[in-house]
Scaffold this active site. Sequence first.
Site, mmCIF file in Angstrom:
data_model
loop_
_atom_site.group_PDB
_atom_site.id
_atom_site.type_symbol
_atom_site.label_atom_id
_atom_site.label_comp_id
_atom_site.label_asym_id
_atom_site.label_seq_id
_atom_site.Cartn_x
_atom_site.Cartn_y
_atom_site.Cartn_z
ATOM 1 C CB THR A 204 -0.934 0.067 1.357
ATOM 2 O OG1 THR A 204 0.246 -0.044 2.335
ATOM 3 C CG2 THR A 204 -2.248 -0.927 1.298
ATOM 4 C CB THR A 207 -2.679 4.249 -0.245
ATOM 5 O OG1 THR A 207 -2.480 4.615 0.714
ATOM 6 C CG2 THR A 207 -2.045 2.621 -1.621
ATOM 7 N N GLY A 208 -1.973 7.326 -0.585
ATOM 8 C CA GLY A 208 -2.633 8.831 0.094
ATOM 9 C C GLY A 208 -2.089 9.761 -0.899
#
Length: 269
Positions: A204, A207-208
């Site tokens: 991940t 992801t932001g």
Amino acid sequence: MKTALTIAGSDSSGGAGIQADIKTMTMNGVFAMSAITALTAQNTTGVTDILEATPTFLEEQLDAVFTDIAPDAVKIGMVSSSDLIRVIAWKLKQYHAQHIVVDPVMVATSGAKLLRDDAVDALVTELLPLAEVATPNIPEAEILAGHSITSPEQMEQAAREISQRYGCSVLCKGGHDLNDANDLLWREGKALWLRGKRIDNPNTHGTGCTLSSAIAANLAKGYPLEEAVAMAKEYISGALSAMLDLGHGSGPMDHAFALPAQYRKEAQR
């Protein structure tokens, strides 16, 4: 063609920061430009060093972009010092920038601290009031709201408080063992829950950065905020579902999962 500018740090491993932003904006149909706030020595296992741009050089980058190819939207990610934040705010106001998305990057996925304490006050006083939407995750929303978040009701409370305090819409992202993949958009005094499916993928990294850049791209193309966020969630779900597996830590997503097959073929040997 619509254009978008990312103002953020560089990730040498390519999964987050400027590199993720440019990939995301490109795959979401806008021309991507960048102003780099810092170089990071970084990979999927962590950040080992950060070299900040000087305020003067960041100013020069922003002037170069805005005086030639004015962006239709701006995404702001990692900015680790108050001096750099003030330069960004000054230039955005000078050039009357539109559709500003602030991703208040404070901590990397690996746990490394990316925002100095003196920069937190500058971020909330200088940048958030300029934002169309801010996109904090749960730990960041806790800092901005000043209290813990342990339930969906507290997510709504925090988003409302942040929005009222700084005058921007707030996308409070789920995850972090709370509310799975469901995000909360607080806009104009109303809560809108955006339901998502949890994707069992440990990779991940970025992801932001990816979500906020996709939102900025969609705003640049003229979509209203609710649609821009919903489309961005669909894009990040596709990037995660591709199950790319690179590196020894929390690896990157496949930003180009929707690239036509003829451009993805490997050489036949």
